[in-house]
Structures are given as structure tokens and as C-alpha cells.
Scaffold this motif. Sequence first.
Motif, PDB file in Angstrom:
ATOM      1  N   ALA A 111       0.851  -1.193   0.000  1.00  0.00           N
ATOM      2  CA  ALA A 111       0.000   0.000   0.000  1.00  0.00           C
ATOM      3  C   ALA A 111       0.880   1.234   0.000  1.00  0.00           C
ATOM      4  CB  ALA A 111      -0.937   0.002   1.211  1.00  0.00           C
ATOM      5  N   SER A 112       0.611   2.127  -0.911  1.00  0.00           N
ATOM      6  CA  SER A 112       1.391   3.353  -1.006  1.00  0.00           C
ATOM      7  C   SER A 112       0.952   4.343   0.068  1.00  0.00           C
ATOM      8  CB  SER A 112       1.216   3.990  -2.382  1.00  0.00           C
ATOM      9  OG  SER A 112      -0.137   4.384  -2.574  1.00  0.00           O
ATOM     10  N   ASP A 113       1.876   5.164   0.493  1.00  0.00           N
ATOM     11  CA  ASP A 113       1.581   6.229   1.449  1.00  0.00           C
ATOM     12  C   ASP A 113       1.487   7.537   0.675  1.00  0.00           C
ATOM     13  OD1 ASP A 113       1.470   8.157   3.370  1.00  0.00           O
ATOM     14  OD2 ASP A 113       3.275   7.544   4.444  1.00  0.00           O
ATOM     15  N   PRO A 114       0.275   8.115   0.551  1.00  0.00           N
ATOM     16  CA  PRO A 114       0.134   9.343  -0.243  1.00  0.00           C
ATOM     17  C   PRO A 114       0.827  10.557   0.358  1.00  0.00           C
ATOM     18  CG  PRO A 114      -1.905   8.829   0.903  1.00  0.00           C
ATOM     19  CD  PRO A 114      -0.991   7.656   1.115  1.00  0.00           C
ATOM     20  N   ARG A 115       1.342  10.437   1.596  1.00  0.00           N
ATOM     21  CA  ARG A 115       2.020  11.563   2.226  1.00  0.00           C
ATOM     22  C   ARG A 115       3.522  11.558   1.959  1.00  0.00           C
ATOM     23  NH1 ARG A 115       0.668  11.436   8.354  1.00  0.00           N
ATOM     24  NH2 ARG A 115       2.530  12.730   8.289  1.00  0.00           N
ATOM     25  N   THR A 116       4.026  10.530   1.307  1.00  0.00           N
ATOM     26  CA  THR A 116       5.461  10.460   1.041  1.00  0.00           C
ATOM     27  C   THR A 116       5.724  10.465  -0.462  1.00  0.00           C
ATOM     28  OG1 THR A 116       5.462   8.036   1.039  1.00  0.00           O
ATOM     29  CG2 THR A 116       5.840   9.137   3.148  1.00  0.00           C
ATOM     30  N   LYS A 117       6.973  10.706  -0.811  1.00  0.00           N
ATOM     31  CA  LYS A 117       7.349  10.702  -2.218  1.00  0.00           C
ATOM     32  C   LYS A 117       7.307   9.284  -2.761  1.00  0.00           C
ATOM     33  CE  LYS A 117      10.423  14.745  -1.958  1.00  0.00           C
ATOM     34  NZ  LYS A 117      11.805  15.234  -2.156  1.00  0.00           N
ATOM     35  N   ARG A 118       7.084   9.182  -4.046  1.00  0.00           N
ATOM     36  CA  ARG A 118       7.024   7.880  -4.702  1.00  0.00           C
ATOM     37  C   ARG A 118       8.364   7.166  -4.581  1.00  0.00           C
ATOM     38  NH1 ARG A 118       6.298   7.579 -11.073  1.00  0.00           N
ATOM     39  NH2 ARG A 118       8.536   7.225 -10.986  1.00  0.00           N
ATOM     40  N   LYS A 119       8.329   5.888  -4.197  1.00  0.00           N
ATOM     41  CA  LYS A 119       9.548   5.122  -4.023  1.00  0.00           C
ATOM     42  C   LYS A 119      10.013   4.538  -5.351  1.00  0.00           C
ATOM     43  CE  LYS A 119       8.681   3.891   0.806  1.00  0.00           C
ATOM     44  NZ  LYS A 119       8.546   2.794   1.784  1.00  0.00           N
ATOM     45  N   ALA A 120      11.326   4.482  -5.510  1.00  0.00           N
ATOM     46  CA  ALA A 120      11.891   3.941  -6.748  1.00  0.00           C
ATOM     47  C   ALA A 120      11.630   2.444  -6.855  1.00  0.00           C
ATOM     48  CB  ALA A 120      13.390   4.227  -6.795  1.00  0.00           C
ATOM     49  N   ALA A 121      11.731   1.738  -5.731  1.00  0.00           N
ATOM     50  CA  ALA A 121      11.511   0.288  -5.722  1.00  0.00           C
ATOM     51  C   ALA A 121      10.381  -0.049  -4.762  1.00  0.00           C
ATOM     52  CB  ALA A 121      12.799  -0.432  -5.314  1.00  0.00           C
ATOM     53  N   VAL A 122       9.549  -0.995  -5.166  1.00  0.00           N
ATOM     54  CA  VAL A 122       8.456  -1.458  -4.306  1.00  0.00           C
ATOM     55  C   VAL A 122       8.900  -2.758  -3.653  1.00  0.00           C
ATOM     56  CG1 VAL A 122       6.067  -2.264  -4.229  1.00  0.00           C
ATOM     57  CG2 VAL A 122       6.700  -0.352  -5.719  1.00  0.00           C
ATOM     58  N   LYS A 123       9.149  -2.707  -2.350  1.00  0.00           N
ATOM     59  CA  LYS A 123       9.621  -3.876  -1.618  1.00  0.00           C
ATOM     60  C   LYS A 123       8.557  -4.335  -0.630  1.00  0.00           C
ATOM     61  CE  LYS A 123      14.527  -2.726  -2.061  1.00  0.00           C
ATOM     62  NZ  LYS A 123      15.804  -2.509  -1.345  1.00  0.00           N
ATOM     63  N   VAL A 124       8.316  -5.620  -0.614  1.00  0.00           N
ATOM     64  CA  VAL A 124       7.267  -6.220   0.213  1.00  0.00           C
ATOM     65  C   VAL A 124       7.901  -7.241   1.145  1.00  0.00           C
ATOM     66  CG1 VAL A 124       5.123  -7.534   0.201  1.00  0.00           C
ATOM     67  CG2 VAL A 124       5.590  -5.905  -1.635  1.00  0.00           C
ATOM     68  N   ALA A 125       7.610  -7.141   2.439  1.00  0.00           N
ATOM     69  CA  ALA A 125       8.117  -8.121   3.397  1.00  0.00           C
ATOM     70  C   ALA A 125       7.393  -9.451   3.193  1.00  0.00           C
ATOM     71  CB  ALA A 125       7.906  -7.620   4.828  1.00  0.00           C
ATOM     72  N   PHE A 126       8.049 -10.536   3.569  1.00  0.00           N
ATOM     73  CA  PHE A 126       7.447 -11.861   3.406  1.00  0.00           C
ATOM     74  C   PHE A 126       6.162 -12.002   4.228  1.00  0.00           C
ATOM     75  CE2 PHE A 126      11.970 -13.244   2.453  1.00  0.00           C
ATOM     76  CZ  PHE A 126      11.746 -13.316   1.090  1.00  0.00           C
ATOM     77  N   ASN A 127       6.032 -11.206   5.288  1.00  0.00           N
ATOM     78  CA  ASN A 127       4.827 -11.267   6.118  1.00  0.00           C
ATOM     79  C   ASN A 127       3.669 -10.433   5.559  1.00  0.00           C
ATOM     80  OD1 ASN A 127       5.730 -13.022   8.078  1.00  0.00           O
ATOM     81  ND2 ASN A 127       6.516 -11.415   9.408  1.00  0.00           N
ATOM     82  N   ASP A 128       3.912  -9.686   4.498  1.00  0.00           N
ATOM     83  CA  ASP A 128       2.871  -8.815   3.950  1.00  0.00           C
ATOM     84  C   ASP A 128       2.039  -9.550   2.902  1.00  0.00           C
ATOM     85  OD1 ASP A 128       3.706  -6.825   5.610  1.00  0.00           O
ATOM     86  OD2 ASP A 128       4.787  -5.693   4.090  1.00  0.00           O
ATOM     87  N   TYR A 129       1.293 -10.525   3.338  1.00  0.00           N
ATOM     88  CA  TYR A 129       0.380 -11.235   2.438  1.00  0.00           C
ATOM     89  C   TYR A 129      -1.050 -11.082   2.958  1.00  0.00           C
ATOM     90  CZ  TYR A 129       0.966 -14.990   5.907  1.00  0.00           C
ATOM     91  OH  TYR A 129       1.024 -15.714   7.074  1.00  0.00           O
ATOM     92  N   VAL A 130      -2.009 -11.230   2.071  1.00  0.00           N
ATOM     93  CA  VAL A 130      -3.408 -10.948   2.392  1.00  0.00           C
ATOM     94  C   VAL A 130      -3.944 -11.943   3.415  1.00  0.00           C
ATOM     95  CG1 VAL A 130      -5.753 -10.824   1.454  1.00  0.00           C
ATOM     96  CG2 VAL A 130      -3.829  -9.878   0.152  1.00  0.00           C
ATOM     97  N   ARG A 131      -4.484 -11.407   4.502  1.00  0.00           N
ATOM     98  CA  ARG A 131      -5.140 -12.170   5.562  1.00  0.00           C
ATOM     99  C   ARG A 131      -6.006 -11.183   6.339  1.00  0.00           C
ATOM    100  NH1 ARG A 131       0.386 -11.654   6.628  1.00  0.00           N
ATOM    101  NH2 ARG A 131       0.958 -10.806   8.663  1.00  0.00           N
ATOM    102  N   PRO A 132      -6.864 -11.641   7.260  1.00  0.00           N
ATOM    103  CA  PRO A 132      -7.836 -10.738   7.892  1.00  0.00           C
ATOM    104  C   PRO A 132      -7.256  -9.544   8.639  1.00  0.00           C
ATOM    105  CG  PRO A 132      -8.549 -12.993   8.153  1.00  0.00           C
ATOM    106  CD  PRO A 132      -7.173 -13.058   7.553  1.00  0.00           C
ATOM    107  N   SER A 133      -6.022  -9.600   9.074  1.00  0.00           N
ATOM    108  CA  SER A 133      -5.414  -8.447   9.747  1.00  0.00           C
ATOM    109  C   SER A 133      -5.207  -7.272   8.792  1.00  0.00           C
ATOM    110  CB  SER A 133      -4.072  -8.845  10.369  1.00  0.00           C
ATOM    111  OG  SER A 133      -3.208  -9.379   9.379  1.00  0.00           O
ATOM    112  N   LEU A 134      -5.310  -7.538   7.483  1.00  0.00           N
ATOM    113  CA  LEU A 134      -5.129  -6.483   6.488  1.00  0.00           C
ATOM    114  C   LEU A 134      -6.104  -5.331   6.702  1.00  0.00           C
ATOM    115  CD1 LEU A 134      -3.853  -5.569   3.742  1.00  0.00           C
ATOM    116  CD2 LEU A 134      -5.702  -6.816   2.629  1.00  0.00           C
ATOM    117  N   ARG A 135      -7.303  -5.645   7.182  1.00  0.00           N
ATOM    118  CA  ARG A 135      -8.318  -4.613   7.402  1.00  0.00           C
ATOM    119  C   ARG A 135      -7.814  -3.533   8.351  1.00  0.00           C
ATOM    120  NH1 ARG A 135     -12.491  -5.095  11.236  1.00  0.00           N
ATOM    121  NH2 ARG A 135     -14.128  -3.539  10.988  1.00  0.00           N
TER     122      ARG A 135
END
Length: 305
Positions: A111-135
Amino acid sequence: MATTKEVGDGGARRAAALLGIAACGEVSNASMDEDAAKVDLHLTFRNAFRSNELVTLRCQVKSGPSYGRRGKDHITLSIDGDTKDALTGTGTPGLIAWVPPPPLDRVYWFASDPRTKRKAAVKVAFNDYVRPSLRYDLSRLAIYATWAHRHACQTVRKFDEGKILPLAKVDYLRLKSTRLVHPLVGELKVSRFAWRHVTRRSKTAKQRHSALLATRYLHAFLDKVPDRYLCRREAPARSGRRMIETRHVICWYRDALSIDGHPHTLVIRIREIVSYPESWQSHALTVADIKQEATLASWWHTPQK
């Protein structure tokens, strides 16, 4: 062998299904114009901390091995500049979902943060996968995106060193008896947990006194959106038929305290625990099935340069 379009369509259907179930929300396909503007889906759900508000996020889905490169500590997503632009700069977070090829069965999100500048690389942690805590993650980011600096600087009084601890005890007991609702975690419990952390013997006397001086001013910030926050998510752990997640939400409040005429940033750490059914994908999941509890964990302050 499936074509690129078939892989993309299949990935979009899987991402839409899991996002809708996990967030207890609704997913709709984007219009043709939006599709040309790099938006595939719209995810709408009730804000986890403001139940009378709806959160709607634009989502771009990427499917297949060419869009994700697994490293040692994270996954790097191959996202073009047009997609990044389409999901930023509108005052609301944008969501990217990556559906990896079999045998991987998770859908990863960023998920992008609209308050920060656009990042050159999109990096996702291994724990950032879709599950009910996403809400909770997306609700938190949506509230944070509307931030406006509203807290006032508190001038910290000087006390004799021997009076700091007894006065801080009184202030902390008063805080414990107050109902607190923090914008980024909802109802916030204050227990002995944070007090034990701040006063533990492994800290120096100077560190303990420094933190305790700020005790009486905590109430002025625990209901405010911070200037910046970070959520550190631990891997889910199984407990019976439920999955338990522990997160640490760290909030920074700039110009919060004035000590000896110098501005200090107040830092507050909150422990959040989220639980949900282990079999959430195969049963009718409701908001009531997902539990969340937030507890004050620690606080400190640092001089501003």
C-alpha cells in the motif's frame, strides 16, 4: 499453456476474492477508463476504527513470476512508473496485489503512502500477504493519509529528581482510568505493561527519569494522529483454531514537548494483537470473527535537531 491475459485474469479473480474476504468488504472491477489508468479493482470496506466510515482503495493486480523477485529479506515487485503514479497523489492509499505462480498460494500486498514521495523500488516483506489483519493495516493507513498537524507543544515542568517517580505514578494511574481511543489502533488499553517497560532496571536512572517526566503529557497525544508511524508485523502464530498476530505500532509526534526551551519528539509504542480463524479462507468470515486489542507498550522522547 495459459496466455499472459489468462494468467492476468486468473490472478485478478484470486486477488479480488481474497481481498474481499479478508477485509470483510466488497470488490468491484474498474471501468475501462480506469483500467487504462492502471487501476484493476476497487476495494471497499468499513473502517476498522471508525465503523461509520467506508474506505475505498484503488488496486492494481500483478500476476506471474515476472512481477516479483524474491530476495533474502523481501520481495521486490516490478512496478512501472505509470502504475505508481496512478496509485499515489490522490490523498488516499493505493494498493498493489501480486499473485505469484504455483506452488505459492499467498497474495502479497503493498500500500502506497500518499504523504510520502514515490519510491523507486516497491519492496514487500514476506509477512505482507493478504489475511484478515489487512483490514486494520489499510484502515490505519487511510486515517493517517488524512493527517493534519493539530497537537500543541507541551512545556515540561522541572521537578526534583526524588519527586519524579511518585508524581509519575499518580499521573499514570490517572491515565489508566481514562478511556482512550487512538486514531490508528482504536481503543487503547493502559496497563502495567508499559510502566514495567519504562521503569525496568536495565535502563539507566537518566533514561527512566527522562521518560517518566513525560508521563503527565501522554494524554494530550494518545488521541491524535502522529506525524509519522511505523507498523512492525510479526509472523502469525497458531493458537488452537485461531491465528494470532502481534504488531508494534510506533508513533512519532514532532514538537510535542518543550524541555528546557528545546523541542523534543515524543515517541509512543503500542502493542497490537489481532486474531482470526485459521480457516478464514474456507468459511464465511465476518467482522465479529476478527479480534483486535491494542495496549500502550512504551514511550520516550528525543531532542530535535
